[in-house]
Design a protein around this motif. Structure first.
Motif, PDB file in Angstrom:
ATOM      1  N   SER A  27       0.831  -1.199   0.000  1.00  0.00           N
ATOM      2  CA  SER A  27       0.000   0.000   0.000  1.00  0.00           C
ATOM      3  C   SER A  27       0.869   1.254   0.000  1.00  0.00           C
ATOM      4  N   GLN A  28       0.246   2.386  -0.303  1.00  0.00           N
ATOM      5  CA  GLN A  28       0.939   3.673  -0.323  1.00  0.00           C
ATOM      6  C   GLN A  28       0.799   4.337   1.041  1.00  0.00           C
ATOM      7  N   SER A  29       1.904   4.793   1.605  1.00  0.00           N
ATOM      8  CA  SER A  29       1.813   5.469   2.896  1.00  0.00           C
ATOM      9  C   SER A  29       1.429   6.931   2.710  1.00  0.00           C
ATOM     10  N   VAL A  30       0.757   7.472   3.708  1.00  0.00           N
ATOM     11  CA  VAL A  30       0.414   8.890   3.791  1.00  0.00           C
ATOM     12  C   VAL A  30       0.854   9.355   5.174  1.00  0.00           C
ATOM     13  N   VAL A  31       1.590  10.468   5.225  1.00  0.00           N
ATOM     14  CA  VAL A  31       2.120  10.984   6.492  1.00  0.00           C
ATOM     15  C   VAL A  31       1.571  12.383   6.734  1.00  0.00           C
ATOM     16  N   LEU A  32       1.082  12.621   7.948  1.00  0.00           N
ATOM     17  CA  LEU A  32       0.577  13.928   8.354  1.00  0.00           C
ATOM     18  C   LEU A  32       1.421  14.471   9.493  1.00  0.00           C
ATOM     19  N   VAL A  33       1.466  15.807   9.607  1.00  0.00           N
ATOM     20  CA  VAL A  33       2.203  16.445  10.693  1.00  0.00           C
ATOM     21  C   VAL A  33       1.396  17.626  11.211  1.00  0.00           C
ATOM     22  N   SER A  34       1.524  17.892  12.511  1.00  0.00           N
ATOM     23  CA  SER A  34       0.797  19.001  13.127  1.00  0.00           C
ATOM     24  C   SER A  34       1.741  20.142  13.480  1.00  0.00           C
ATOM     25  N   ASP A  35       1.190  21.330  13.481  1.00  0.00           N
ATOM     26  CA  ASP A  35       1.884  22.560  13.868  1.00  0.00           C
ATOM     27  C   ASP A  35       1.597  22.810  15.346  1.00  0.00           C
ATOM     28  N   ASP A  36       2.640  22.825  16.165  1.00  0.00           N
ATOM     29  CA  ASP A  36       2.439  23.027  17.608  1.00  0.00           C
ATOM     30  C   ASP A  36       2.358  24.499  17.995  1.00  0.00           C
ATOM     31  N   ASN A  37       2.461  25.392  16.991  1.00  0.00           N
ATOM     32  CA  ASN A  37       2.366  26.836  17.228  1.00  0.00           C
ATOM     33  C   ASN A  37       3.397  27.342  18.245  1.00  0.00           C
ATOM     34  N   PHE A  38       4.454  26.560  18.438  1.00  0.00           N
ATOM     35  CA  PHE A  38       5.503  26.896  19.402  1.00  0.00           C
ATOM     36  C   PHE A  38       4.932  27.093  20.809  1.00  0.00           C
ATOM     37  N   GLU A  39       3.899  26.317  21.133  1.00  0.00           N
ATOM     38  CA  GLU A  39       3.284  26.386  22.449  1.00  0.00           C
ATOM     39  C   GLU A  39       3.544  25.087  23.202  1.00  0.00           C
ATOM     40  N   GLU A  40       3.818  25.189  24.473  1.00  0.00           N
ATOM     41  CA  GLU A  40       4.197  24.037  25.290  1.00  0.00           C
ATOM     42  C   GLU A  40       3.069  23.013  25.379  1.00  0.00           C
ATOM     43  N   ALA A  41       1.828  23.492  25.426  1.00  0.00           N
ATOM     44  CA  ALA A  41       0.701  22.577  25.604  1.00  0.00           C
ATOM     45  C   ALA A  41       0.344  21.823  24.335  1.00  0.00           C
ATOM     46  N   GLN A  42       0.819  22.275  23.180  1.00  0.00           N
ATOM     47  CA  GLN A  42       0.490  21.607  21.928  1.00  0.00           C
ATOM     48  C   GLN A  42       1.645  20.696  21.502  1.00  0.00           C
ATOM     49  N   LYS A  43       1.332  19.755  20.615  1.00  0.00           N
ATOM     50  CA  LYS A  43       2.291  18.725  20.247  1.00  0.00           C
ATOM     51  C   LYS A  43       2.598  18.758  18.748  1.00  0.00           C
ATOM     52  N   THR A  44       3.826  18.335  18.421  1.00  0.00           N
ATOM     53  CA  THR A  44       4.178  18.047  17.031  1.00  0.00           C
ATOM     54  C   THR A  44       3.877  16.576  16.812  1.00  0.00           C
ATOM     55  N   GLN A  45       2.788  16.322  16.120  1.00  0.00           N
ATOM     56  CA  GLN A  45       2.239  14.980  15.969  1.00  0.00           C
ATOM     57  C   GLN A  45       2.416  14.496  14.526  1.00  0.00           C
ATOM     58  N   PHE A  46       2.960  13.288  14.387  1.00  0.00           N
ATOM     59  CA  PHE A  46       3.054  12.630  13.085  1.00  0.00           C
ATOM     60  C   PHE A  46       2.063  11.467  13.075  1.00  0.00           C
ATOM     61  N   ILE A  47       1.313  11.358  11.999  1.00  0.00           N
ATOM     62  CA  ILE A  47       0.340  10.271  11.841  1.00  0.00           C
ATOM     63  C   ILE A  47       0.657   9.515  10.563  1.00  0.00           C
ATOM     64  N   LEU A  48       0.683   8.194  10.661  1.00  0.00           N
ATOM     65  CA  LEU A  48       0.949   7.318   9.515  1.00  0.00           C
ATOM     66  C   LEU A  48      -0.328   6.623   9.097  1.00  0.00           C
ATOM     67  N   LEU A  49      -0.669   6.760   7.808  1.00  0.00           N
ATOM     68  CA  LEU A  49      -1.838   6.119   7.231  1.00  0.00           C
ATOM     69  C   LEU A  49      -1.439   5.229   6.056  1.00  0.00           C
ATOM     70  N   SER A  50      -2.320   4.327   5.711  1.00  0.00           N
ATOM     71  CA  SER A  50      -2.122   3.439   4.576  1.00  0.00           C
ATOM     72  C   SER A  50      -3.207   3.717   3.536  1.00  0.00           C
ATOM     73  N   LEU A  51      -2.797   4.065   2.311  1.00  0.00           N
ATOM     74  CA  LEU A  51      -3.716   4.336   1.213  1.00  0.00           C
ATOM     75  C   LEU A  51      -3.788   3.099   0.327  1.00  0.00           C
ATOM     76  N   LYS A  52      -4.981   2.521   0.203  1.00  0.00           N
ATOM     77  CA  LYS A  52      -5.172   1.308  -0.586  1.00  0.00           C
ATOM     78  C   LYS A  52      -6.173   1.584  -1.713  1.00  0.00           C
ATOM     79  N   GLY A  53      -5.955   0.895  -2.819  1.00  0.00           N
ATOM     80  CA  GLY A  53      -6.817   1.066  -3.981  1.00  0.00           C
ATOM     81  C   GLY A  53      -6.053   1.717  -5.117  1.00  0.00           C
ATOM     82  N   LYS A  54      -6.626   1.695  -6.308  1.00  0.00           N
ATOM     83  CA  LYS A  54      -5.978   2.260  -7.487  1.00  0.00           C
ATOM     84  C   LYS A  54      -6.691   3.520  -7.950  1.00  0.00           C
ATOM     85  N   ILE A  55      -5.882   4.527  -8.254  1.00  0.00           N
ATOM     86  CA  ILE A  55      -6.423   5.781  -8.786  1.00  0.00           C
ATOM     87  C   ILE A  55      -6.627   5.624 -10.294  1.00  0.00           C
TER      88      ILE A  55
END
Length: 415
Positions: free
Chosen positions: A387-415
């Motif tokens: 399958s094709q991977s899809v990667v997402l990332v979050s902007d923590d806005n340089f704030e301590e309470a927010q996180k830099t989050q990476f999410i890994l997804l799997s894309l299946k099927g044919k375009i």
């Protein structure tokens, strides 16, 4: 094709049922068989009538090939400094298919753009290493994300950008050893920067309707403040060695232009399509993209586009409301959309304008994990299961309470 049954297929070729008097059949077994056949025909006739009365089934929308997204895992980057500046504000990400040499594990290289306006450090993008936890197709997940390097963005004269003169939001790796960067600044711009030195090579032509009039106090045209170009993608199908062939680039604003704003809603976004030809990039077309209206939110916008081939995209819409952040990924088709490049304003009723078509693929709020300010998305490498991977990332806005989050997804099927 309609799934309605047709009565002509249920009867004989002459559409007639031949009956014979029961008195001609003295054999009890034959009589039983005859009654059974008549009873079966009656049931079939009743089924046909019921089917005729039922509404026809909805035909499958051929605009959208069958694809799906599956969740494989997340990773939260610790708060760190790298070469004197905090690592944060990651609002765009792009994959380098050339990979990482000299390693035997499943490690991959990405570039992530910080939206720092040269406030916490120089405007910059990072080189990242993403490691998968397992090569077993049944247990693929994201093990770790590491910072490997940083490159400062520089103007054409080699000087770094002054504070507030750039608001970098989107990044896309090109086939000619460069990255394109989209800026939400006013005026907005999309520039090409050398991958190694970070020096500006040139800018894409931006239509006048996107540029705020500095002499107009009421500002009746152009991008809204800090809501210029955010999403950015280059079609991988147009890559060629050294980038000698023309390739396609797409960008969109995070929110409507001032002249497109309706009093009751703000969901009319413009998507631009460029052809990059040597040093003479050309704007080919522009389309209307309508973001969804999300109840109980104060912020909702298009934060990323990813070309997946065949005239199809993935789009990322991110919202913020009383329950925090939410995000949705859509499948997008632009083939039948109206070219809006000659339409000065999209305000009000626009019945003659066909927007790009979209279909919800994944509501990330249903993953069962806390979500942060997701702004970047890219296709990654092929995974061990094909399958094709899809990667997402979050902007923590340089704030301590927010996180830099990476999410890994799997894309299946044919375009």
């Amino acid at each position: 094709m309609s799934q309605r049954w047709h009565t002509s297929q249920l009867f004989n070729k002459s559409n007639k049922i031949q009956f014979t008097a029961l008195s001609n059949y003295w054999d009890l077994q034959a009589l039983g068989d005859r009654i059974l056949r008549l009873f079966s025909l009656a049931l079939i006739f009743l089924t046909v009538c019921t089917a005729c009365a039922a509404p026809p089934a909805v035909a499958r929308d051929r605009s959208f090939p069958e694809i799906s997204l599956g969740f494989l895992g997340e990773y939260q980057l610790p708060k760190i400094n790298f070469e004197g500046s905090p690592v944060g504000g990651l609002s765009g990400i792009t994959y380098d298919a050339k990979g990482i040499s000299g390693v035997t594990s499943k490690a991959y290289r990405f570039y992530a753009l910080s939206d720092d306006k040269s406030e916490n450090g120089e405007a910059r993008f990072y080189s990242l290493r993403l490691d998968l936890k397992s090569s077993d197709p049944a247990n693929i997940s994201l093990e770790k994300v590491s910072i490997e390097g940083v490159t400062s963005l520089k103007k054409g004269d080699g000087e770094t950008f002054l504070w507030g003169s750039i608001n970098p939001e989107g990044i896309a790796l090109s086939p000619r050893n460069s990255v394109f960067v989209a800026s939400e600044s006013s005026p907005p711009f999309v520039g090409e920067f050398d991958l190694t030195t970070g020096k500006l090579r040139g800018n894409l032509p931006i239509p006048k309707r996107y540029i705020p009039d500095t002499n107009d106090e009421k500002q009746q045209q152009g991008v809204q403040k800090s809501l210029g170009f955010e999403s950015l993608s280059i079609d991988p199908e147009t890559f060629s060695p050294g980038g000698l062939d023309p390739f396609r680039l797409f960008t969109a604003t995070a929110a409507p232009l001032i002249q497109d704003l309706d009093p009751d809603k703000a969901n009319k976004v413009r998507l631009l399509h460029y052809i990059i030809v040597d040093k003479t990039p050309q704007l080919v077309s522009e389309n209307l993209y309508k973001t969804d209206e999300v109840p109980m939110t104060v912020l909702n916008g298009l934060t990323e586009l990813v070309t997946v081939g065949g005239g199809q995209f993935l789009s990322l819409e991110r919202s913020f409301g009383i329950s925090g952040y939410s995000a949705r990924i859509y499948q997008v088709a632009v083939g039948a959309a109206t070219d809006t490049s000659r339409i000065e304003s999209l305000k009000g009723q626009i019945a003659m304008v066909e927007p790009v078509r979209k279909k919800l693929l994944l509501d990330l709020g249903e993953l069962g994990i806390p979500l942060y300010n997701l702004e970047g998305m890219t296709l990654g490498p092929r995974l061990p299961d094909g399958s094709q991977s899809v990667v997402l990332v979050s902007d923590d806005n340089f704030e301590e309470a927010q996180k830099t989050q990476f999410i890994l997804l799997s894309l299946k099927g044919k375009i």
